[in-house]
Write an enzyme that holds these catalytic residues in place. Structure first.
Site, PDB file in Angstrom:
ATOM      1  N   GLU B 221      12.276  -8.130   0.309  1.00  0.00           N
ATOM      2  CA  GLU B 221      12.538  -6.902   0.399  1.00  0.00           C
ATOM      3  C   GLU B 221      11.749  -6.048  -0.639  1.00  0.00           C
ATOM      4  O   GLU B 221      11.005  -6.837  -1.532  1.00  0.00           O
ATOM      5  CB  GLU B 221      14.123  -6.331   0.043  1.00  0.00           C
ATOM      6  CG  GLU B 221      14.434  -6.837  -1.350  1.00  0.00           C
ATOM      7  CD  GLU B 221      16.126  -6.698  -1.639  1.00  0.00           C
ATOM      8  OE1 GLU B 221      17.034  -6.686  -0.728  1.00  0.00           O
ATOM      9  OE2 GLU B 221      16.544  -6.563  -2.875  1.00  0.00           O
ATOM     10  N   HIS B 259      20.283  -2.833  -4.523  1.00  0.00           N
ATOM     11  CA  HIS B 259      19.730  -3.654  -5.398  1.00  0.00           C
ATOM     12  C   HIS B 259      18.935  -3.368  -6.467  1.00  0.00           C
ATOM     13  O   HIS B 259      18.119  -2.385  -6.375  1.00  0.00           O
ATOM     14  CB  HIS B 259      19.005  -4.918  -4.773  1.00  0.00           C
ATOM     15  CG  HIS B 259      19.900  -5.919  -3.689  1.00  0.00           C
ATOM     16  ND1 HIS B 259      19.064  -6.380  -2.726  1.00  0.00           N
ATOM     17  CD2 HIS B 259      20.916  -5.916  -3.703  1.00  0.00           C
ATOM     18  CE1 HIS B 259      20.114  -7.051  -2.001  1.00  0.00           C
ATOM     19  NE2 HIS B 259      21.353  -6.719  -2.545  1.00  0.00           N
TER      20      HIS B 259
END
Lengths: 402, 308
Positions: B221, B259
């Site tokens: 990511e 996150h």
């Protein structure tokens, strides 16, 4: 979490990092009073917003939208200057390259004494993800974007790393000074400053301290002329004082509310709302909508502990955005059960009178039960079994895509 | 075979009497995972009954490891105590022949993690996975070894290794392998925090050395440069095919996407850079996670491991 320059400098003072005298002001009168009290012929009048690029920003009248002044940080040579600049700043909208076109309304200012600058440097302390340690990064090219320096003259950037158990070594600090061409008493001052900043980084649980520029004055003193401090929000529990320095006007109201509900929400510019569990899957859902010709309206992770209440709130938050023309729900059930989400989706859509097309993709825990609940309900919901199918469907529903 | 955990692993649960520890401990046991004990300071000597499995509770990791011979620990303690739990586990395993620490906890301060990772690094036989991750699972013939919070039932024993920064996206990858009738050797969630233990390269290396793993699915990511470094490693060292996806192509710069580590800062850490790195390294790229299965079949076919 970011704090203002005036707050960061207060922190610097506490930790013995050299800053100039300055006063936090919220009105023209306070700014003029500050000028009188500072007894410095030259002062800087600085807009206090969290975004960078203030110096090169432009101020606009909040009501008329007309340009008021170029530059959100101004050097004033007289009392009249201070009056004029603070009047142009206070209550007006400052647009910089980091604020986006809507800018930020300035309600805080900082009036700071001037100094005689010999050279401007760049200094930052941050977390190095690869080395898993705290990195000190400095450059001889201060006052400009570090990204620009990194691209054009990478040799001007020098780095040292702190050891997680023993800290920032004195000889490393000294060698950093040498690399920057800083000698004599200035070098000693810089070493002390680095030690103080590192101590502050640890004690305050910072995620970044950036000083741009760090200046050497003509008499050799090292001074932090600017201060940008970001704090690690994971450490909020051991810093209750942070509530007091937090400026809620700097945060998106809807993002704060989402956060309070255990949701992670970021608004984007598209027209397809997304409601997803998990940060990675939420990002991937946006990506796939775009891949099939749509534009995502938001990032939204409902988290592992979602409930009927938080899912209803999530729908409400998505629909507050007037651009939203359709919603994709993408759930991979793990701890979260798809049947629970299905019931929540039905209740929420009845509760808030959901009118836009809704596509739901369930996978994982109880996905069949979830699908059956939705298919058996009297509201119009498209159920699909894969993410790409879901993305294609919602793009088709709103009549877009390629 | 699998990597790092298998049917013979003996698992301890740190925080076993807490809500999370009890909930997930029970699910680990349902999957026939060999949970041999738990640790909760002040509750040593007690026993906890998880659906008929009576598990001993110890005050410290030192006691727990020496009494049970455990070699894996799952940490479910709250963020403010989690780094300390890692330190304790690292010391206990170091004194007893090594072990694996899997930290599920989300929200640990970064500076705490820098210290914890540094500590683990000093002990050769100790490995840390996480924090802020779903954990690690090696499906077996009857259940398997599940150390974490992933839904066990979506997995099946097989020959594909999976490594990912994201939780639910890992499940998506698992489902994709299943959709083309492939199972998994081991699935590792390395977590989405800026500072964590085991990284992509550690996992890739272990999969490369694992005779049962024939191909790897890697899910990255935005943020940092771990994906680029992993791609470089794949190019130089990996003989097995790798399928890759990166989440966050549409993420705006400067915004944290859920996150703590998922942020594009200073124009760095974008998905497009990572995809380019993947392609340069000969990684089979899926632009849509729903395509991972199809791309995996292509990779296996090219390697002569499957008829298309």
């Amino acid at each position: 979490m970011n704090i203002h320059e005036y707050q960061a400098k207060e922190m610097f003072r506490e930790f013995g990092v050299n800053v100039l005298e300055g006063v936090h002001c919220k009105s023209v009168d306070e700014a003029v009073e500050a000028y009188d009290s500072l007894e410095s012929e030259i002062v800087a009048v600085k807009s206090q917003i969290h975004a960078g690029g203030r110096g090169k920003g432009i101020l606009y009248d909040t009501d008329s939208g007309e340009e008021v002044m170029k530059g959100g940080v101004k050097i004033a040579f007289s009392r009249e200057d201070v009056q004029e600049f603070s009047k142009n700043i206070c209550g007006n909208r400052l647009v910089t390259k980091q604020t986006g076109p809507s800018g930020k309304i300035v309600t805080n200012m900082y009036v700071e004494s001037g100094c005689d600058i010999d050279h401007e440097f760049y200094l930052a302390i941050l977390v190095d993800r690869d080395r898993k340690s705290v990195l000190v990064m400095a450059s001889t090219e201060g006052g400009v974007d570090i990204e620009e320096v990194a691209a054009v003259t990478p040799e001007a950037i020098h780095k040292i790393w702190a050891d997680p158990s023993t800290g920032l070594a004195m000889d490393e600090c000294e060698s950093l000074s040498r690399s920057l061409g800083i000698t004599g008493d200035s070098a000693k001052e810089l070493t002390n400053m680095l030690q103080s900043l590192y101590r502050m980084f640890l004690e305050m649980d910072c995620s970044m301290i950036e000083i741009n520029p760090l200046v050497r004055t003509r008499d050799g003193t090292m001074i932090a002329l600017d201060a940008k401090v970001s704090l690690d929000e994971n450490a909020n529990f051991r810093h209750p004082w942070r509530e007091e320095v937090r400026d809620l006007s700097e945060e998106e109201d809807v993002e704060i509310r989402a956060n309070d509900l255990g949701l992670s929400y970021v608004k984007l510019d598209g027209n397809i709302g997304c409601l997803v569990n998990g940060a990675g899957l939420a990002m991937a859902s946006m990506d796939v909508i775009k891949l099939y010709g749509g534009e995502p309206a938001n990032f939204l992770d409902i988290g592992g502990g979602a409930t009927l209440e938080s899912i209803t709130a999530a729908f409400q938050i998505i629909l507050e955005d007037e651009n939203v023309e359709g919603i994709l729900v993408n759930i991979f059930g793990g701890i979260i059960r798809c049947d629970m989400v299905a019931r929540s989706v039905i209740e929420a859509s009845k509760d808030i009178g959901l009118e836009v097309p809704l596509v739901v993709r369930f996978s994982g825990t109880n996905h069949e039960e979830g699908k059956a609940i939705l298919d058996g309900s009297d509201i119009s919901i498209h159920t699909v079994s894969s993410l790409s199918e879901g993305a294609r469907k919602i793009v088709e529903c709103i009549g877009g895509g390629n | 075979m699998a990597i790092w955990v298998d049917d013979d692993s003996k698992i301890l649960i740190q925080g076993i009497t807490g809500k999370q520890g009890t909930f997930h401990g029970t699910r680990m046991l349902r999957y026939n995972t060999n949970v041999v004990g738990g640790v909760t300071p002040g509750k040593g000597g007690q026993k906890i009954d998880l659906e008929g499995n009576v598990i001993p509770v110890f005050n410290t990791m030192g006691e727990a490891v020496s009494h049970t011979g455990a070699d894996v620990s799952a940490i479910y303690v709250p963020a403010r105590f989690a780094a300390e739990a890692i330190h304790e586990a690292a010391e206990a395993f170091n004194e007893n022949g090594g072990g694996l620490i899997v930290c599920i906890t989300e929200g640990i301060p970064t500076l705490d993690m820098i210290k914890a990772v540094d500590k683990v690094k000093q002990y050769d036989g100790v490995r840390l996975i996480g924090p802020n991750c779903p954990g690690i699972i090696s499906p077996g013939d009857d259940g398997g070894c599940k150390v974490g919070i992933m839904p066990a039932f979506i997995h099946k024993k097989g020959r594909i290794g999976i490594v990912s920064k994201s939780g639910t996206l890992t499940y998506e990858a698992v489902a994709q392998t299943m959709s083309v009738d492939e199972g998994q050797t081991t699935c590792v969630g390395i977590g989405g925090d800026p500072v964590s233990g085991t990284g992509f390269i550690d996992c890739l290396e272990a999969f490369e050395n694992d005779p049962e793993t024939v191909a790897v699915v890697m899910i990255g990511e935005i943020g940092g440069s771990a994906e680029e470094d992993a791609a470089e490693w794949v190019k130089e060292n990996m003989s097995k095919p790798v399928v890759g996806f990166v989440a966050g192509s549409t993420a705006p710069p400067g915004k944290r996407m859920g996150h703590a580590g998922a942020i594009i800062s200073g124009g760095k850490g974008t998905a497009s850079e990572k995809f380019v790195a993947f392609e340069r390294a000969g990684i089979y790229v899926a632009r849509d996670p729903s395509e991972i299965g199809r791309v995996l079949v292509e990779a296996l076919t090219d390697a002569g491991l499957r008829e298309s």
